[in-house]
Write a protein that holds these residues in place. Structure first.
Motif, PDB file in Angstrom:
ATOM      1  N   TYR A 125       0.819  -1.206   0.000  1.00 18.55           N
ATOM      2  CA  TYR A 125       0.000   0.000   0.000  1.00 18.55           C
ATOM      3  C   TYR A 125       0.856   1.261   0.000  1.00 18.55           C
TER       4      TYR A 125
ATOM      5  N   GLU B  17      -8.981  -5.944   2.583  1.00 16.23           N
ATOM      6  CA  GLU B  17      -8.905  -6.100   1.136  1.00 16.23           C
ATOM      7  C   GLU B  17      -9.577  -7.394   0.700  1.00 16.23           C
TER       8      GLU B  17
ATOM      9  N   THR C 130     -13.552   0.114  -6.386  1.00 13.44           N
ATOM     10  CA  THR C 130     -12.781  -0.682  -5.437  1.00 13.44           C
ATOM     11  C   THR C 130     -11.626   0.160  -4.897  1.00 13.44           C
ATOM     12  N   PRO C 131     -11.481   0.200  -3.575  1.00  9.25           N
ATOM     13  CA  PRO C 131     -10.398   1.014  -2.992  1.00  9.25           C
ATOM     14  C   PRO C 131      -9.030   0.603  -3.541  1.00  9.25           C
ATOM     15  N   ARG C 132      -8.166   1.581  -3.659  1.00  9.61           N
ATOM     16  CA  ARG C 132      -6.799   1.323  -4.113  1.00  9.61           C
ATOM     17  C   ARG C 132      -5.923   0.808  -2.981  1.00  9.61           C
TER      18      ARG C 132
ATOM     19  N   GLN D  39       1.124   3.096  -2.991  1.00 11.55           N
ATOM     20  CA  GLN D  39      -0.101   3.687  -3.496  1.00 11.55           C
ATOM     21  C   GLN D  39      -0.194   5.154  -3.092  1.00 11.55           C
TER      22      GLN D  39
END
Lengths: 485, 485, 485
Positions: free
Chosen positions: C110, C467, C457-459, C113
């Motif tokens: 993450y 997730e 959809t969340p990154r 990201q």
């Protein structure tokens, strides 16, 4: 996927070897098709009483075959249940009482694990006996060598290796591609591309339809061969995520609960695929020579649209709703038509029963926990009078157990005392008779304890904490589990 | 274990240096043996009242020495308690208020941590003073350079570096080997091989017996030297997993609770080893020159077979059951025989007391929280009249505290208000007197708060979330902890 | 920080390009300063009624400008709120409904990201329009290329990239250095060094003072340029850890609750910095040409010293206390002085409003959820009569929602049924009117459901489990969330 090339090479090699063996198909050895649904509830098919969900194709097969009302799987969760079915042993005996974590859940070490390489699967037994073998759909028994289906007795594999998958390629592919672009190193199985014999494919259909298409293709290509075939068609439907096609949803517009509506549409898509498969078998003249087995891998998940009918609880439970599943056998002229078989049977029984029908040789060293039920099925008598069928789920620091012998069942959940139920009188497990029959409870618990003695340390765990706890204390609260107070 | 070679090299180097120094043993400096049990309950030895567990060897030593009824360790958990004992400081002061996570728990960064290299341990002080030093058993103070026992004052180390271990090599070795074959990169400490001075060994005995064997070997080899010796014998028994030898279990067949039975058998195995050690000391004529200290590292774990007798709660608690431990000193003709010493003492006191007995020099820069209790012990008077002994455990978002001054104790757990107990009248901490003595509570809490001011940011945490919480908010709820409402 | 060089190179490149464009400052385009506090409660500034916390500088600006009593941010948590403000879109629409995990929390994937590179931020729009742009303080929108502030429209960046920071360099630096020495591979953001345009700096001041100093420096250097400027001054105060300067604490000695006292001192330090900034603007003659916007990124955190006044709950909640924030606009002669604007506005509105004031061009492809409120502000009328403002927070397996239309608000938390409040009559959300107005509830829920349809959809997620859950089941319990029973 560095192992891709290896897999293809192996697969081609296996096919070559196979051709050289020159097995010929023979009329008295049936094709065998196992259609496995994922998290399908006991009462979620027409042949088991569903009214809102329609499954005309399945119902027609069930009506022309034998419905098993007391069919059990080996575990109330997907992965262990499948491993039990394929190996013919309780998964606890070879270190598989937990679901194999999905890729992307952060347990990379476990991703290198899979079903014990020492276990010869029924697929290998049938393959060795000259069957052309195919696995289509969800695998969930390991990712890499030596756990890949092409290395475990399947000439063909089309599907995905993890424990589940999203259904719409045009929805999950963009997420996958974005993560790849972002350099994410572990991609969650649910959005990874499908594969065919280790090679990534670009599936474009709604997954259930895609798997049905591949099943049809497999049966067609198998029909060109001079071999019987074994098809393991493992739909991921109706496992979450709850995603259905608009046209299937429309068919169930009358269902007001949105989850149930979507669930119904997903089951219907399976039924449509089964119809296509049956039609293909008929068209190629193989229908009469094919044993079709239909079942679910465990109970339906409460709260996700499933209905386990009269059974108590659902997926994950050691009450009946967790591991008693809808099931039928169909084989024209062989399996009794229009019958219901009420004696307890287990997915453990597939291995020796299939091997017998296939005249296949089981390795001398193979341990099996099930039994060949064929003669008993035909005779309509119990195959395991006085014998037990077990379920055991490890939780955080304790274990749930269910064990049935004939009409009686002991059950222990959530660290409460053992309960005793008489399933013939009380299918819903609502009347605990343990106080009235303490000696029966004690004897049955003692037998369950004996059964558990060959259970080994799991090869993987739910998480690292579970591993630490297990290595530190052994099976969660072993003594307490089999204590009768 | 890439550091193996390094350790050996260093160890050999240290021995060489040592021989060159040519320290000679002298009769007025005793050998010192610390026998540390792991999670042994206050009431789980015969000399503290156990009836079901028999510990004849320990009882005999205790009867010929002085039993401490109010002996405290520095923390209700293993790792911090041991670090407090070895360093003579509260572990909170050098960043060690948490257990060091085991390998395989997924905190690889923390595995490179260990007890603060700036803390000179008592082992180093004694080694520098000419003692031959050995650590046998559980270390739990760090894995790598510069935390390994051979780098922290011990000429010899035999045992394991993590926080616990399985007991039967023929059970854990196959699991270990399977994981290695599967390419698992982090092996849980509980199943990893034991080591001797950094070199993997193939232990084959039940671990407790193996450690006793090594203790005997150490004492024998030490007897050949012209030096006094210091032996830190840290049994992992009776810490979980609860695993005992069949013959020891048989001895406690009368105990119906299976956990308690196994626990008793495990304690008995320690007692047997102590007997062998004593016999070895006697055979070599060293018994009369040896101070033997026996204690537990923290309270017994409730629910795992332990019994902390009249004390409230157990391992992990800041009530008495968490950190008041069974303890005795034995030294023929020196330590009063047949006595019970009721004044509060602490494992913090070992460091200055041992150093004094060993005529060893403590580095001028060394901070110590304990005191030399020797004169007070001989005189039967309190060594810390009016002074406090503390326990502090950080939990998720708050902290538990216990602090005793003479007969009074304040205690705060689970974010409830501070309580006050009079331990002489109320050993079980059942009557909260805080309402009657608000000023005493306020004064004692204020002193505890002052004590806590030099606590530093932990060098490792239970998990990453705990680290994040701490770095974000400091000591869990520091203000609230020392608030009196 | 391997990307350091790259960042510098790029930054220099941008400056060069910029100079080439030769934008000239013009008097009718204001400088824009956004002062963002972190977790500041609704009632924790003098201009919103605080009595114990004194904020004279902020109060003076507020009194000379317009106070917004119904100003909303886009999410009750820091990261999504900031991304909403900078992008002009609800963060749920571009995969950002969760806080970006901090470095050292174990979600390395993450950490690669950050805010969707396809979103053109208001900073880029202003930069392209000739503004000199600076971000000072907390970023929390991504660490690496292409998420770094210098790559997202800021000529200058001074601060830290994570979600928070300790305040005293002489306290956190030793921890950082010790971890570096110990070879720790992931350093928690809270203790990592600050940076200036990608280059590590050695900050020595109390962080709030350091950020104020840099803001003054930025404004001074901007004054030398022939461009208007945009300053995004994102203090991390009064976000935890609660750390204040001794002299500031002394000023609030009258506050007995230690947390509140520290919190007050932290807010006061911000106020002092704002005073310095104002003085600098005045000294350089820029004050009258500068629009100053002050607000908090979400509600104050209950239990950490904050006070959200009459609003229900705080940070993290979809009740008003979670995402209605203290806010004012100040621009001499332009923004009405001494006014209170009671109509609902959103941080989403900054983007189009700033662009209009700056005469900047918004990319044609840019989606915006807010609106240019300038004319309505001047006219004192609602900018969104009959339109909704939303808050949506995903939790473990379910979602909380708040949605306001004019005086009405629907709210659903903790899986309880939807509630309806009339905010004009019931600011504290204590009287649920859903039973009296079922059709209004149904209509508003339906609108919220429609709003949610473009959520992607969340990154990134809170953790790997979240997730997995999301990929398996989609938005936590989507159907249940928008169900009215």
């Amino acid at each position: 996927m560095q192992h891709t090339c290896y897999r293809i090479a192996l697969s081609v090699g296996m096919l070559a070897t196979f051709a050289a063996l020159g097995h010929a198909g023979d009329q008295d050895r049936p094709n065998i098709v196992v259609i496995l649904c994922d998290d399908l509830g006991y009462a979620d098919v027409g042949f088991n009483g569903a009214k809102d969900i329609t499954t005309p194709q399945l119902d027609q097969l069930a009506a022309a075959g034998t419905i098993f009302t007391s069919a059990y799987v080996t575990h109330p969760f997907c992965g262990p249940s499948r491993m039990g079915l394929m190996s013919g042993r309780y998964p606890h005996s070879f270190g598989a009482p937990f679901n194999l974590p999905n890729s992307g859940q952060g347990f990379e070490d476990y991703n290198r694990q899979g079903i014990d390489p020492n276990e010869t699967l029924i697929s290998t037994v049938l393959q060795d006996a000259g069957y052309y073998t195919g696995a289509i759909g969800k695998w969930h028994m390991g990712y890499e060598h030596p756990f890949h289906p092409n290395q475990r007795g399947f000439d063909e594999f089309y599907g995905f290796l993890g424990g589940g998958h999203q259904y719409f390629p045009d929805r999950y592919r963009p997420i996958y591609e974005r993560q790849i672009r972002a350099g994410k190193t572990t991609i969650n199985d649910y959005i990874a591309p499908l594969e065919h014999n280790g090679k990534t494919v670009d599936e474009t259909e709604y997954i259930t339809d895609g798997l049905s298409r591949e099943a049809v293709r497999f049966v067609q290509s198998a029909g060109d061969r001079d071999q019987p075939f074994f098809l393991y068609l493992a739909y991921n439907a109706p496992h979450s995520p709850l995603e259905a096609k608009v046209e299937d949803l429309a068919r169930f517009a009358g269902i007001k609960d949105k989850k149930r509506q979507t669930y119904a549409a997903m089951v219907y898509a399976v039924d449509r695929g089964v119809g296509q498969l049956v039609q293909t078998l008929k068209n190629s003249g193989q229908f009469d020579d094919t044993l079709i087995v239909f079942l679910s891998d465990n109970g339906g998940k409460i709260g996700l649209g499933a209905n386990n009918g009269p059974l108590r609880e659902g997926k994950g439970s050691t009450h009946e709703g967790g591991y008693r599943v809808p099931m039928f056998f169909h084989w024209p002229g062989k399996v009794p038509a229009g019958d219901r078989y009420h004696h307890p049977v287990s997915a453990l029984d597939f291995y020796p029963t299939f091997a017998r029908l296939a005249k296949a040789e089981i390795p001398a060293t193979k341990t099996l926990n099930g039994k060949d039920i064929w003669d008993d099925l035909l005779a309509g008598r119990s195959a395991r009078q006085g014998e037990m069928i077990f379920a055991l789920r490890h939780r955080s620091g304790y274990s749930d157990v269910g064990a049935r012998r004939d009409a009686w069942k002991i059950c222990r959940t959530a660290q409460t005392p053992w309960k005793l139920f008489h399933l013939d009188d009380d299918l819903g497990e609502t009347h605990d008779l343990s106080a009235a029959y303490p000696e029966k409870v004690a004897a049955m618990v003692a037998e369950a304890e004996r059964w558990s003695r060959d259970h080994t340390t799991p090869r993987w765990f739910d998480d690292e904490e579970a591993e630490q706890r297990w290595l530190e204390t052994g099976m969660p609260n072993y003594n307490a589990t089999f204590e009768v107070k």
